[in-house]
Design a protein around this motif. Structure first.
Motif, PDB file in Angstrom:
ATOM      1  N   UNK A 113     -10.508  -5.135   0.508  1.00  0.00           N
ATOM      2  CA  UNK A 113      -9.951  -3.789   0.352  1.00  0.00           C
ATOM      3  C   UNK A 113     -10.841  -2.746   1.036  1.00  0.00           C
ATOM      4  N   UNK A 114     -12.141  -3.010   1.066  1.00  0.00           N
ATOM      5  CA  UNK A 114     -13.046  -2.085   1.738  1.00  0.00           C
ATOM      6  C   UNK A 114     -12.822  -2.013   3.233  1.00  0.00           C
ATOM      7  N   UNK A 115     -12.270  -3.072   3.833  1.00  0.00           N
ATOM      8  CA  UNK A 115     -12.010  -3.078   5.267  1.00  0.00           C
ATOM      9  C   UNK A 115     -10.913  -2.086   5.663  1.00  0.00           C
ATOM     10  N   UNK A 160      -6.893  -2.072 -12.170  1.00  0.00           N
ATOM     11  CA  UNK A 160      -7.215  -0.708 -11.716  1.00  0.00           C
ATOM     12  C   UNK A 160      -8.425  -0.653 -10.807  1.00  0.00           C
ATOM     13  N   UNK A 161      -9.300  -1.641 -10.909  1.00  0.00           N
ATOM     14  CA  UNK A 161     -10.486  -1.643 -10.055  1.00  0.00           C
ATOM     15  C   UNK A 161     -10.110  -1.760  -8.578  1.00  0.00           C
ATOM     16  N   UNK A 162      -8.922  -2.308  -8.284  1.00  0.00           N
ATOM     17  CA  UNK A 162      -8.466  -2.373  -6.907  1.00  0.00           C
ATOM     18  C   UNK A 162      -8.299  -0.989  -6.306  1.00  0.00           C
ATOM     19  N   UNK A 163      -7.849  -0.042  -7.124  1.00  0.00           N
ATOM     20  CA  UNK A 163      -7.692   1.333  -6.638  1.00  0.00           C
ATOM     21  C   UNK A 163      -9.053   2.004  -6.447  1.00  0.00           C
ATOM     22  N   UNK A 164     -10.062   1.558  -7.209  1.00  0.00           N
ATOM     23  CA  UNK A 164     -11.414   2.058  -6.975  1.00  0.00           C
ATOM     24  C   UNK A 164     -11.900   1.644  -5.597  1.00  0.00           C
ATOM     25  N   UNK A 165     -11.622   0.390  -5.221  1.00  0.00           N
ATOM     26  CA  UNK A 165     -12.021  -0.081  -3.898  1.00  0.00           C
ATOM     27  C   UNK A 165     -11.315   0.711  -2.798  1.00  0.00           C
ATOM     28  N   UNK A 166     -10.032   1.004  -2.998  1.00  0.00           N
ATOM     29  CA  UNK A 166      -9.299   1.809  -2.012  1.00  0.00           C
ATOM     30  C   UNK A 166      -9.828   3.240  -1.968  1.00  0.00           C
ATOM     31  N   UNK A 167     -10.101   3.823  -3.138  1.00  0.00           N
ATOM     32  CA  UNK A 167     -10.661   5.168  -3.190  1.00  0.00           C
ATOM     33  C   UNK A 167     -12.001   5.237  -2.486  1.00  0.00           C
ATOM     34  N   UNK A 168     -12.807   4.200  -2.659  1.00  0.00           N
ATOM     35  CA  UNK A 168     -14.097   4.140  -1.976  1.00  0.00           C
ATOM     36  C   UNK A 168     -13.906   4.121  -0.465  1.00  0.00           C
ATOM     37  N   UNK A 281      -4.319  -9.817   7.104  1.00  0.00           N
ATOM     38  CA  UNK A 281      -3.497  -8.719   7.632  1.00  0.00           C
ATOM     39  C   UNK A 281      -4.319  -7.455   7.847  1.00  0.00           C
ATOM     40  N   UNK A 282      -5.235  -7.158   6.920  1.00  0.00           N
ATOM     41  CA  UNK A 282      -6.078  -5.969   7.059  1.00  0.00           C
ATOM     42  C   UNK A 282      -6.984  -6.104   8.277  1.00  0.00           C
TER      43      UNK A 282
END
Length: 303
Positions: A113-115, A160-168, A281-282
Motif C-alpha cells: 500500500x505504501x507503493x 482500518x489500518x489499511x487506510x492508515x497505510x494509504x494516508x501515510x 498491479x500497484x
C-alpha cells in the motif's frame, strides 16, 4: 592551455552517472530500511506511533545539530519557514500513520500500500503544481487504485489500518512535492535537521498522553532507530547523487520482497493472494506512470 585539455575530460567523466556504484548503495539502503521496519514493528507492539516518532526524531536532531550549526544550516532558512513547516506537518502525518500501519498490518500488505506514493505524487503534482498529466498516466493511476481495492478486499471486513497505510502514502507524496520545491534554495542537511526536529516537537505532546517507560533494551532499539535513519538517508542520497533516478527507481520494489521475507521469518506472516495480486498491479502502475518513450527523451517532459 595544455592543462585545460586534460582537466576538462576528467571533470566530464566524473559527472557521468555511476549506476553500478549507485545500485550497490541503493541495495544496501534497502537492507537497512528493512532493519528499520523490523525495529518499528517490534517497538510498535508495546509503544504508540507518537512515542516511536519522538525517539527517532530526537536522536536524529541531536546527532545532526552540531553538523547543521557548523555548516550554518540552521539559520539559513529565510524565505522557507512556511514550506518547512508544511513539509514537517505532512511528514509528521506520514510517519505517524506509517508506523501505526506497520505495527498493525502484515509487512507485505503495509509496504504494498505504501507503493501507491509513486502515482499519488503525479496526482498531487496536478493539484499543487499545476502540472499536466497525460491519459496514459491517469490510466496508470486507475490501475494502481484497482490494486489498492484488491488488497483491501472490500467484500471482506476491511482492516482500518489499511487506510492508515494509504494516508501515510498521501502525506509522503505531498511532502515529496514540497521537498522538490525546497531543494532549490535549502540544502539537504537543513531539511533533515528541521524535519527530524519538527516531527519530534509535533509528536511529543501526543506521545506524553500514552507514554510508556521503556526498559533499557527498548531504549537501545529506539537509539538505533534514530541512528539508522540518519545512515539510511545518507546512503540513499549518495545513491541518487551517483546514479540516474530512472535506473534506481525500479529497485525500490525489492522492499516488498525483503519485507515479505522479514514478515515471514520474524513475525510468521504469510501474504495472501489478494496482497500479491494487488501489489503486482500497484507496481505495474508505477512503472507505467514513470515510463517515457525513447523518442521523448530530448523533449520537455509532460507528466
Amino acid at each position: 592551455m595544455t592543462s585545460h585539455k586534460f582537466v576538462a575530460p576528467a571533470k566530464a567523466a566524473s559527472a557521468r552517472p555511476q549506476n553500478g556504484r549507485a545500485t550497490a548503495f541503493y541495495l544496501l539502503g534497502i537492507l537497512i530500511s528493512t532493519a528499520m521496519v523490523w525495529m518499528i514493528k517490534t517497538l510498535g507492539q508495546d509503544y504508540g506511533a507518537f512515542q516511536i516518532m519522538v525517539a527517532r526524531g530526537a536522536v536524529m536532531a541531536v546527532v545532526l545539530a552540531p553538523f547543521a550549526l557548523m555548516r550554518r544550516a540552521v539559520p539559513r532558512v529565510s524565505g522557507t519557514p512556511l514550506k518547512l513547516a508544511g513539509r514537517s506537518l505532512m511528514a509528521f502525518g506520514g510517519q505517524a500513520m506509517g508506523i501505526a500501519a506497520i505495527a498493525a498490518l502484515p509487512l507485505a500488505q503495509a509496504q504494498a500500500l505504501g507503493f501507491t506514493k509513486g502515482f499519488l505524487v503525479l496526482a498531487l503534482a496536478v493539484l499543487m503544481l499545476g502540472e499536466q498529466v497525460g491519459w496514459r498516466r491517469w490510466a496508470a493511476m486507475a490501475l494502481g487504485m484497482l490494486g489498492v481495492l484488491i488488497i483491501l478486499e472490500p467484500g471482506q471486513d476491511i482492516d482500518p489500518a489499511g487506510f492508515l497505510a494509504l494516508g501515510s502514502a498521501i502525506c509522503f507524496a505531498g511532502s515529496t512535492i514540497v521537498v522538490k520545491d525546497l531543494t532549490r534554495d535549502t540544502d539537504r542537511l537543513t531539511l533533515m535537521f528541521w524535519g527530524a526536529a519538527g516531527q519530534s516537537a509535533l509528536a511529543l505532546p501526543l506521545a506524553l498522553i500514552w507514554w510508556v517507560a521503556p526498559p533499557l533494551p527498548d531504549l537501545l532499539i529506539m537509539l538505533c532507530l534514530g541512528l539508522v535513519a540518519i545512515l539510511l538517508q545518507s546512503i540513499m542520497l549518495t545513491a541518487f547523487r551517483l546514479g540516474d533516478v530512472s535506473a534506481l527507481a525500479p529497485l525500490d520494489y525489492l522492499r516488498l520482497v525483503t519485507g515479505t521475507i522479514l514478515g515471514f521469518l520474524a513475525f510468521g506472516e504469510v501474504p495472501g493472494p489478494a496482497v500479491l495480486i494487488g501489489a503486482a498491479l500497484i507496481i505495474a502502475a508505477n512503472f507505467a506512470a514513470s515510463w517515457r518513450p525513447a523518442r521523448q527523451a530530448a523533449t520537455p517532459r509532460v507528466l
